[in-house]
Motif scaffolding. Structure first.
Motif, PDB file in Angstrom:
ATOM      1  N   ILE A 193       0.804  -1.087  -0.024  1.00 13.43           N
ATOM      2  CA  ILE A 193      -0.009   0.136   0.044  1.00 13.43           C
ATOM      3  C   ILE A 193       0.879   1.158   0.106  1.00 13.43           C
ATOM      4  O   ILE A 193       0.628   2.140  -0.678  1.00 13.43           O
ATOM      5  CB  ILE A 193      -1.020  -0.054   1.204  1.00 13.43           C
ATOM      6  CG1 ILE A 193      -2.091  -1.243   1.016  1.00 13.43           C
ATOM      7  CG2 ILE A 193      -1.622   1.466   1.476  1.00 13.43           C
ATOM      8  CD1 ILE A 193      -2.957  -1.153   2.078  1.00 13.43           C
TER       9      ILE A 193
ATOM     10  N   HIS B 156       0.879   4.229  -2.822  1.00 13.81           N
ATOM     11  CA  HIS B 156      -0.026   5.238  -2.120  1.00 13.81           C
ATOM     12  C   HIS B 156      -0.276   6.068  -3.209  1.00 13.81           C
ATOM     13  O   HIS B 156      -1.305   6.680  -2.962  1.00 13.81           O
ATOM     14  CB  HIS B 156       0.710   5.433  -0.965  1.00 13.81           C
ATOM     15  CG  HIS B 156       1.832   6.718  -1.152  1.00 13.81           C
ATOM     16  ND1 HIS B 156       3.038   6.377  -1.305  1.00 13.81           N
ATOM     17  CD2 HIS B 156       1.704   8.165  -1.108  1.00 13.81           C
ATOM     18  CE1 HIS B 156       3.773   7.720  -1.483  1.00 13.81           C
ATOM     19  NE2 HIS B 156       2.936   8.506  -1.335  1.00 13.81           N
TER      20      HIS B 156
ATOM     21  N   LEU C 140      -3.038   4.847  -5.318  1.00 13.09           N
ATOM     22  CA  LEU C 140      -4.281   4.696  -4.651  1.00 13.09           C
ATOM     23  C   LEU C 140      -4.860   5.913  -4.274  1.00 13.09           C
ATOM     24  O   LEU C 140      -5.875   6.149  -4.398  1.00 13.09           O
ATOM     25  CB  LEU C 140      -3.860   3.741  -3.261  1.00 13.09           C
ATOM     26  CG  LEU C 140      -3.395   2.355  -3.822  1.00 13.09           C
ATOM     27  CD1 LEU C 140      -2.810   1.840  -2.305  1.00 13.09           C
ATOM     28  CD2 LEU C 140      -4.602   1.407  -4.154  1.00 13.09           C
TER      29      LEU C 140
ATOM     30  N   VAL D 230      -4.955   6.640   2.755  1.00 13.15           N
ATOM     31  CA  VAL D 230      -4.226   5.442   2.333  1.00 13.15           C
ATOM     32  C   VAL D 230      -2.953   5.177   3.232  1.00 13.15           C
ATOM     33  O   VAL D 230      -2.867   3.884   3.562  1.00 13.15           O
ATOM     34  CB  VAL D 230      -3.672   5.997   0.795  1.00 13.15           C
ATOM     35  CG1 VAL D 230      -2.781   4.695   0.333  1.00 13.15           C
ATOM     36  CG2 VAL D 230      -4.995   5.769  -0.184  1.00 13.15           C
TER      37      VAL D 230
ATOM     38  N   CYS E 205      -4.521   3.433   6.320  1.00 14.33           N
ATOM     39  CA  CYS E 205      -4.924   2.178   6.261  1.00 14.33           C
ATOM     40  C   CYS E 205      -3.742   1.387   6.186  1.00 14.33           C
ATOM     41  O   CYS E 205      -3.678   0.417   7.137  1.00 14.33           O
ATOM     42  CB  CYS E 205      -5.442   1.867   4.673  1.00 14.33           C
ATOM     43  SG  CYS E 205      -6.053   0.286   4.561  1.00 14.33           S
TER      44      CYS E 205
ATOM     45  N   VAL F 270     -11.406   3.461   2.689  1.00 17.12           N
ATOM     46  CA  VAL F 270     -10.033   3.053   2.560  1.00 17.12           C
ATOM     47  C   VAL F 270      -9.701   2.705   4.188  1.00 17.12           C
ATOM     48  O   VAL F 270      -9.313   1.757   4.776  1.00 17.12           O
ATOM     49  CB  VAL F 270      -8.956   3.806   2.106  1.00 17.12           C
ATOM     50  CG1 VAL F 270      -7.454   3.149   2.265  1.00 17.12           C
ATOM     51  CG2 VAL F 270      -9.281   3.651   0.482  1.00 17.12           C
TER      52      VAL F 270
ATOM     53  N   THR G 244     -11.015   1.696  -5.080  1.00 17.10           N
ATOM     54  CA  THR G 244      -9.817   1.645  -4.117  1.00 17.10           C
ATOM     55  C   THR G 244      -9.738   0.558  -3.155  1.00 17.10           C
ATOM     56  O   THR G 244      -8.774  -0.287  -2.991  1.00 17.10           O
ATOM     57  CB  THR G 244      -9.709   2.889  -3.262  1.00 17.10           C
ATOM     58  OG1 THR G 244      -9.943   4.023  -4.360  1.00 17.10           O
ATOM     59  CG2 THR G 244      -8.327   3.004  -2.694  1.00 17.10           C
TER      60      THR G 244
ATOM     61  N   ILE H 188      -7.171  -2.416  -3.000  1.00 15.72           N
ATOM     62  CA  ILE H 188      -6.123  -2.742  -2.000  1.00 15.72           C
ATOM     63  C   ILE H 188      -6.390  -4.335  -1.776  1.00 15.72           C
ATOM     64  O   ILE H 188      -5.617  -5.126  -1.122  1.00 15.72           O
ATOM     65  CB  ILE H 188      -6.690  -2.096  -0.473  1.00 15.72           C
ATOM     66  CG1 ILE H 188      -6.212  -0.524  -0.963  1.00 15.72           C
ATOM     67  CG2 ILE H 188      -6.127  -2.714   0.630  1.00 15.72           C
ATOM     68  CD1 ILE H 188      -6.690   0.380   0.131  1.00 15.72           C
TER      69      ILE H 188
END
Length: 476
Positions: free
Chosen positions: A73, A77, A80, A99, A102, A149, A177, A181
């Motif tokens: 991630i 990033h 995302l 993001v 998360c 997210v 998104t 993920i």
């Protein structure tokens, strides 16, 4: 972008689609399948089949996968965040924060993977007991559109670390998104079937998921009405529920507060993500000694916000998520002024003209002189509208703060410890901030009282809601 079931992409059974569009421009981004009851059944079956092997892995092994996913991630990033802004509308800075947040959550749960759970109980001559905690089985997570997210992290992290498998249903307006993920979790080594994502409307895929007899736990974040329906439907099969159903958070500013700091807190607390946050500042109570100064400073700050496409540099606030949201906010402001229940200090209408033709933009709004029983105060207003009230003392502020069916969060801005203690004792809320608002690190339990829901997310204790105790009684 297809659903993920059993680690592979799957088309909806009826081969119809839901379009995902940018709320700032109306541009088409992608489409996802309009899932059916059969798709939900397939996802639950895949999760059920994967549960045995996944639950037998050590928490450390499960945590390592979460840690690898967090690394991926962070690696992606920027892409995302851009995708999140395009489908949700928030400024790219806020999407980047979400993001990374998360990733923080997954890293946190990976960091506690090696901690022991359970207890040993000595009963003397009666024997000994070993109490451990075991996963529930197939769990369901229903994700909202406002913070998709971060809330995915809140639900995926503890559910998977505890050894459960999961079926996740994202919002139809912000599924992209979440799906991406989920793919990164798979890339990190998550076995097929452990996490399945089914897209589709709540009245079909959501209902089928809640009513499925093999789903052992439901974690839902969303509005109160839907939460009540989920609770009723879940009664058909005894199961665990976590419901985070929104709030109308009060912010109390006392005369001794650091005024510039509190003004910034009110600005961010209300207008971050265009006010579309459960724990946003939704009611502002100012001590009468500082009210005039505070309102003047806050008005200037609000009028200085740059509104626009979240992808553009310098944007402070993006659009509302949908035409429905824009209509709701416009209506509540019109009703407030039409009934003479408040005075618009700034804002109060949609943004139109060049650059705003196809988006769902509403001017950030301050409303003063609000009537005590105005709908603006009693109902959750999920947008960039802040009612401001003046109070003579702390007692009055607490009474007004508690004059609500909600009880999610609240904040008090003061330098007086006795004031903090009184607010903590008397204000009905699951979390009380002091000289800040909104912040919820992954270590901190989060949830509300009254109609704001049941259960807690975040923190070590969140694992308890994804497990049940199991006792071994040694009677020798």
């Amino acid at each position: 972008m297809d659903m993920l079931i059993n680690g592979t992409a799957a088309m909806a059974a009826d081969e119809t689609w839901i379009e995902v569009n940018n709320p700032a421009t109306g541009e088409y981004i992608d489409k996802v399948p309009r899932g059916s009851k059969e798709d939900v059944n397939a996802a639950v079956e895949a999760a059920d089949a994967a549960f045995g092997a996944w639950s037998q892995k050590t928490t450390r092994d499960r945590g390592l996968i979460l840690c690898r996913a967090a690394e991926l991630i962070r690696r992606d990033h920027k892409d995302l965040a851009r995708l999140l802004t395009r489908e949700q509308g928030k400024p790219i800075r806020e999407s980047t924060d979400e993001v990374r947040g998360c990733a923080n959550i997954l890293e946190y749960y990976a960091s506690i993977a090696g901690q022991p759970d359970g207890e040993a109980i000595s009963l003397g001559k009666a024997g000994d007991c070993l109490v451990t905690r075991v996963p529930l089985g197939v769990c369901a997570a229903i994700i909202p559109w406002n913070m998709p997210v971060i809330i995915m992290g809140w639900k995926v992290g503890p559910a998977l670390l505890a050894g459960n498998t999961l079926v996740l249903k994202p919002s139809s307006s912000t599924p992209l998104t979440n799906l991406t993920i989920a793919g990164l979790l798979q890339e990190a080594g998550l076995p097929a079937g452990v996490l399945n994502v089914v897209t589709g409307p709540g009245d079909t895929t959501g209902t089928a998921l809640v009513q499925h007899p093999r789903v052992k736990k439901i974690s839902f974040t969303g509005d109160c009405a839907t939460g009540r329906r989920i609770r009723e439907m879940a009664q058909d099969h005894i199961r665990t529920l976590t419901l985070e159903l929104g709030g109308s958070d009060p912010m109390i500013v006392m005369a001794d507060a650091d005024i510039p700091n509190a003004v910034e807190g009110a600005l961010r607390g209300r207008f971050y993500n265009a006010g579309q946050i459960c724990t946003a500042v939704k009611r502002l109570y100012l001590h009468e000694k500082i009210a005039e100064e505070f309102i003047s400073l806050l008005t200037a700050k609000v009028e200085g916000l740059t509104i626009g496409n979240g992808l553009l540099p310098g944007t402070d606030m993006g659009p509302l998520n949908s035409a429905e949201q824009l209509g709701r906010i416009s209506s509540v402001v019109s009703e407030t002024t039409g009934r003479e229940e408040g005075t618009i200090r700034t804002g109060g209408c949609p943004l139109t003209g060049p650059g705003f033709e196809k988006g769902f933009f509403f001017k950030p709004t301050l409303i003063t002189d609000v009537a005590p029983d105005a709908a603006l105060l009693r109902n959750e207003v999920f947008g960039p509208v802040l009612p401001v009230m003046t109070v003579p003392d702390l007692g009055a502020a607490i009474r007004e703060a508690n004059h609500s069916k909600y009880g999610l969060g609240a904040s008090v801005w003061t330098k007086d410890l006795s004031t903090v203690k009184q607010v903590f004792r008397e204000v009905n809320a699951g979390i009380i901030w002091v000289n800040r608002h909104l912040t919820v690190p992954p270590e901190v339990p989060f949830g509300g009282t009254n109609e704001s829901g049941i259960g807690r997310e975040n923190g070590f204790k969140a694992l308890d809601s994804y497990t049940q105790s199991k006792t071994l009684y040694l009677g020798w």
